[in-house]
Design an enzyme around this catalytic site. Structure first.
Site, PDB file in Angstrom:
ATOM      1  CG  HIS A 374      -2.059  -0.510   1.428  1.00  0.00           C
ATOM      2  ND1 HIS A 374      -3.195  -1.267   0.227  1.00  0.00           N
ATOM      3  CD2 HIS A 374      -1.767  -2.146   1.630  1.00  0.00           C
ATOM      4  CE1 HIS A 374      -3.702  -1.973   1.330  1.00  0.00           C
ATOM      5  NE2 HIS A 374      -3.126  -2.558   1.845  1.00  0.00           N
ATOM      6  CE  LYS A 567      -6.426  13.650   0.439  1.00  0.00           C
ATOM      7  NZ  LYS A 567      -5.923  13.224  -0.393  1.00  0.00           N
ATOM      8  NE  ARG A 568      -3.496  10.573  10.742  1.00  0.00           N
ATOM      9  CZ  ARG A 568      -3.456   9.182  11.079  1.00  0.00           C
ATOM     10  NH1 ARG A 568      -4.092   8.585  12.263  1.00  0.00           N
ATOM     11  NH2 ARG A 568      -2.108   8.945  12.043  1.00  0.00           N
ATOM     12  CE  LYS A 573      -2.457  10.721   3.540  1.00  0.00           C
ATOM     13  NZ  LYS A 573      -3.132   9.751   2.346  1.00  0.00           N
ATOM     14  CB  THR A 678      -9.912   5.002  -0.434  1.00  0.00           C
ATOM     15  OG1 THR A 678      -9.411   5.002   0.103  1.00  0.00           O
ATOM     16  CG2 THR A 678      -9.746   3.995  -1.871  1.00  0.00           C
ATOM     17  CE  LYS A 682     -14.365   6.078   1.504  1.00  0.00           C
ATOM     18  NZ  LYS A 682     -13.514   6.418   2.412  1.00  0.00           N
TER      19      LYS A 682
HETATM   20  O1  9GP Z   1      -1.271   5.480   1.247  1.00  0.00           O
HETATM   21  C1  9GP Z   1      -1.889   4.475   1.296  1.00  0.00           C
HETATM   22  C2  9GP Z   1      -3.411   5.092   0.136  1.00  0.00           C
HETATM   23  O2  9GP Z   1      -2.954   5.984  -0.416  1.00  0.00           O
HETATM   24  C3  9GP Z   1      -4.488   4.029  -0.196  1.00  0.00           C
HETATM   25  O3  9GP Z   1      -5.145   5.043  -0.517  1.00  0.00           O
HETATM   26  C4  9GP Z   1      -4.472   3.066   1.131  1.00  0.00           C
HETATM   27  C5  9GP Z   1      -5.083   1.466   0.760  1.00  0.00           C
HETATM   28  O4  9GP Z   1      -4.499   0.845   0.512  1.00  0.00           O
HETATM   29  O5  9GP Z   1      -3.650   2.600   1.270  1.00  0.00           O
HETATM   30  C6  9GP Z   1      -2.381   3.678   2.788  1.00  0.00           C
HETATM   31  N1  9GP Z   1      -1.299   2.957   2.751  1.00  0.00           N
HETATM   32  C7  9GP Z   1      -0.953   2.941   4.122  1.00  0.00           C
HETATM   33  O6  9GP Z   1      -1.958   3.547   5.153  1.00  0.00           O
HETATM   34  C8  9GP Z   1       0.496   2.171   4.287  1.00  0.00           C
HETATM   35  O7  9GP Z   1       0.506   1.135   3.768  1.00  0.00           O
END
Ligand code: 9GP
Length: 841
Positions: A374, A567-568, A573, A678, A682
């Site tokens: 991820h 978002k975080r 970001k 994601t 949304k």
């Molecule tokens: O930072 C990614 C994010 O872009 C992605 O949508 C999400 C689900 O796949 O994973 C996040 N990754 C993490 O939180 C750590 O690997």
């Protein structure tokens, strides 16, 4: 399924078998019964909290009946199951979701109303289940919803944290963390006190040869912690399938506390063992995309993995099949590297406990696991120090060394003499101290590795895992672009929009086949339809404006353009880019004549998100946003032209109010850093446009909805490395507009500039790693295009309709079908009785 009741008595059982309620009267009967008996309240003594509890218990009973049947059906069918191992499940609230998925929200609404309650107030009583940080945990939650809705036999395995992600309070502009104790009352879980697994830590390994000359390793000594299972039913949408999420909770093996110590007056240490054991599942680590390498975290990982694998293997052994059939019956997906120890644990079970040969065991292991990556961010890639491993999991370390040895031997055969390659791909990093590289272990121990959006999957193949593509060949690496569940993120969050879509597409079928949204294209220029569409957006903005007023005291005009970034908080970001853009807008407004101001598009810039407690720069960004808001929001020159809002404690239930209310949302990460994202999906699904970089899933969203319907800006991923190189070794000229923004900050316009020195310094003086200055001009220009576009409301609405119509691809149902086909090789288990879409909710 074990049945202990003998045949002759079963008739009585059948006669009184639990019958899930379907009518309003039966629902009310259940609510009243729970209030009187389960909650032990006297008649008519019921406030909203109690009504929430009783309604939830009524639905829980209903789910659990279906859960039991589903488990029986799946066990009986004996088909392949999926186990999704995730350290995070960011579920949010369950009641609304349960009502909608079983199609009884109207029944509940009317029933509650007859009993004297408004359903919205009851839904709002629920505490979010916040066992996750952000996108990764929410993705796991969407996947559970899709797996159940598509009738896949699938379980989630996770940890039952006592404290989920902290609650965020904003005090004087600063983030303050408050613990989130969410288990006061949780009707959605079932403790399974009969399902308890012993998990071992520490100790040592004794090796010897048995009488057949076979090498035997025994892991002995150390300490045992008990894992107790808690089950949470996961209802599918419009299907009886109700899957399971099993969360483990830790307890000391020695029972309550040490009575001997207690009796001898040593009160404190008498409970110490118990507390130490309970600490394991006590708290979720609050870091998103960051690995801190703490021992307790490794303990959490092994505790959860060991308990889950014990459970999975136990279930498999009941079937009495040959071990070689294990991968035909079981697919285990590793959500990021957090559960990578499962690979080692299964190998250990097979060779040490079940006596299989190494190769036979390893074939089973590698055919069972799939690994999802991820992130490419180096600070998020897990590594554990070898000494730590040696102490905590001595046998596992030996097995890892063996896995590595066999792996490196195979590499050596393929690339003879390439010593650099061996060093680069070794699971053990030869640093001081040595480190175990978990991502490499995950790749070596899995049969498929996937990224979460096309760009990301390409990047992992060409950067961090390049050597592994050479070693294993390209077919081992694949892509499954992320998705979201339209049940929660459209139907639940935006009921009016869902209703409008249903009225034009022949019912709620689109919630199970999101490509049906395509049918909306023909309404993109339909006057009447556009009017309703716009009214719904406006109503959602009014709802958010009310929430803003009640939570921050600031009045915002719902006719303004709502610009949202939630978002975080993370430098990659780039919330800093956004707030610098806001300051630039402020400067522009201040320099305008009153006449010029009249032509401007009024904006509300809305931020939300948590910073990891130890991430100072992210906290500084929050502080700056709040201070900028405090100045701009009360500047009479600005008025309604610009408002800046920071929404405290962003979480799933707040996202359900925020997402449907956006006109534009920001997904502006430095190209190549956001694996997918994601929330971008949304927002578009809810009729908002986006401004974004060519990063993660933004690229595929553009391809689906058309580049006329998205505002892209900034440098491309392929240019990032060169730019960084230039910053560090060539010349770094700052963007002139950004310099003006910094000058204003430095003039103490937003409070003591010293507080923001590290933030501005990271861009001006320290290499601007995230390319804020490089992208600033393009960002500002693109925001100006947004302003212009928003003035033409007719055209804007058409764009949003076309975008929604083309979002079918981003359903998490599509993802799950892709995983099932490409990675898991598993089929759904169809169920006959469905409610008939479109008739109920
Ligand atoms: O930072 C990614 C994010 O872009 C992605 O949508 C999400 C689900 O796949 O994973 C996040 N990754 C993490 O939180 C750590 O690997």
């Amino acid at each position: 399924v074990e049945a202990s009741i003998p045949e002759p008595q079963r008739d009585a059982w059948k006669k009184f078998q639990a019958k899930p309620f379907v009518s309003k009267d039966d629902f009310e009967k259940e609510v009243v019964r729970h209030v009187e008996t389960t909650l032990a309240r006297s008649m008519f003594n019921c406030d909203e909290t109690a009504a929430y509890a009783a309604a939830s218990l009524a639905f829980r009973d209903r789910l659990i009946t279906e859960w039991n049947r589903t488990q029986q059906r799946q066990t009986f069918a004996d088909t392949k199951r999926v186990y999704y191992l995730s350290l995070e499940f960011l579920m949010g609230r369950a009641l609304d979701n349960a009502m909608l998925n079983v199609g009884l929200k109207n029944v509940a609404k009317e029933g509650l109303s007859e009993l004297g309650f408004r359903i919205e107030d009851i839904i709002n009583q629920e505490h979010d289940a916040a066992l996750g940080n952000g996108g990764l945990g929410r993705l796991a939650a969407c996947f559970l919803d899709s797996m159940a809705s598509l009738n896949f036999p699938a379980w989630g395995y996770g940890l039952r944290y006592k404290y989920g992600i902290f609650k965020q309070e904003i005090v004087d502009g600063y983030q303050v963390e408050v613990p989130d104790y969410w288990l006061d009352f949780n009707p959605w879980e079932f403790p399974r006190h009969d399902i308890v697994v012993d998990v071992q830590f520490y100790g040592g390994v004794r090796k010897y040869q048995d009488e057949d000359g076979k090498n035997v390793a025994v892991w002995e000594g150390g300490e045992i912690v008990k894992a107790t299972a808690y089950d949470v039913p996961i209802p599918g949408f419009n299907t009886p399938t109700t899957n399971n999420m099993r969360l483990w909770s830790s307890k000391a093996a020695s029972g309550e506390f040490d009575f001997q110590k207690f009796n001898s007056g040593d009160y404190e240490s008498s409970v110490a063992d118990q507390q130490r054991a309970e600490t394991i599942s006590a708290v979720l680590y609050p870091n998103d995309n960051l690995d801190r390498g703490k021992e307790l975290r490794l303990k959490q990982q092994y505790f959860w993995v060991a308990a889950s694998l014990y459970d999975i293997v136990r279930r498999f052994k009941k079937s009495k099949r040959a071990w070689s059939e294990f991968p035909d019956q079981i697919a285990i997906q590793l959500n990021d590297t957090h559960p990578t120890l499962a690979i080692v644990e299964l190998q250990r079970i097979l060779i040490d406990m079940e006596g299989l040969d190494w190769d036979e065991a390893w074939t089973i292991v590698t055919n069972t696991f799939g690994y999802t990556n991820h992130t490419v961010l180096p600070e998020a890639l897990e590594k554990w120090s070898v000494p730590l491993f040696q102490n905590l999991l001595p046998r596992h370390l030996q097995i890892i060394y063996d896995i590595n040895m066999f792996f490196l031997q195979s590499v050596e055969r393929k690339f003879p003499g390439d010593r650099d390659m061996l060093g680069r791909v070794s699971i053990i990093e030869e640093s001081q101290p040595k480190m175990v590289r978990m991502a490499y272990l995950a790749i070596v121990g899995s049969h498929k590795v996937n990224g979460v959006a096309e760009l990301h999957s390409d990047l992992i193949k060409t950067t961090i895992f390049r050597d592994f593509v050479k070693i294993f060949g390209p077919d081992k690496f694949t892509n499954v672009t992320n998705g979201i569940t339209p049940r929660r993120w459209l139907h639940q969050a935006n009921p009016r929009l869902s209703e409008l879509i249903a009225s034009k597409t022949g019912g709620l079928g689109f919630l199970k086949d999101l490509n049906i949204l395509n049918e909306l294209e023909k309404f993109a220029d339909d006057k009447e339809f556009k009017k309703e569409w716009a009214e719904i957006k406006y109503a959602n903005k009014v709802r958010l404006a009310k929430y803003i007023k009640s939570s921050t005291g600031v009045t915002v005009n719902p006719s303004s353009l709502f610009d949202i970034q939630v978002k975080r908080i993370h430098e990659y970001k780039r919330q800093q880019l956004n707030i610098f853009g806001v300051i630039h807008r402020y400067l522009t407004i201040k320099a305008m004549t009153p006449n010029e101001r009249k032509k401007l598009t009024p904006r509300v810039s809305i931020f939300g998100g948590k910073a990891a407690p130890g991430y100072w720069m992210a906290k500084t960004i929050i502080h700056l946003i709040n201070n900028v808001g405090a100045v701009i929001n009360k500047d009479p020159d600005v008025g309604d032209l610009l408002k800046v809002i920071f929404l405290e404690d962003y979480n799933v239930s707040k996202a359900e109010i925020i997402t449907p209310a956006s006109d534009i949302s920001e997904h502006i990460s430095t190209a190549g850093t956001e694996a997918s994202g994601t929330s971008n999906m949304k927002f578009v699904l809810n009729g908002g446009l986006i401004i974004g970089t060519c990063d993660g899933a933004n690229i595929e969203i553009t391809r689906e909805i058309g580049e006329n319907n998205i505002f892209l800006f900034g440098n491309l991923a392929e240019d990032v490395e060169d730019l960084r190189h230039t910053h560090n070794y060539g010349s770094h000229t700052m963007d002139t507009d950004l310099v003006k923004v910094f000058d204003l900050i430095k003039s103490n316009a937003f409070g003591d500039a010293g507080a923001f020195g590290a933030l501005t310094g990271s861009i001006e003086d320290h290499g601007d790693y995230y390319l804020v200055s490089d992208d600033f001009h393009s960002y500002i220009e693109t925001q100006a295009l947004v302003d212009e576009a928003y003035k033409d409301q007719e055209e804007w609405i058409t764009k949003t309709i076309l975008s929604v119509a083309r979002m079918g691809f981003f359903s998490s149902d599509r993802c799950i079908n892709e995983y099932a086909e490409m990675i898991w090789n598993v089929e759904p288990l169809p169920v006959e009785k469905e409610n008939g879409l479109g008739k109920e909710e």
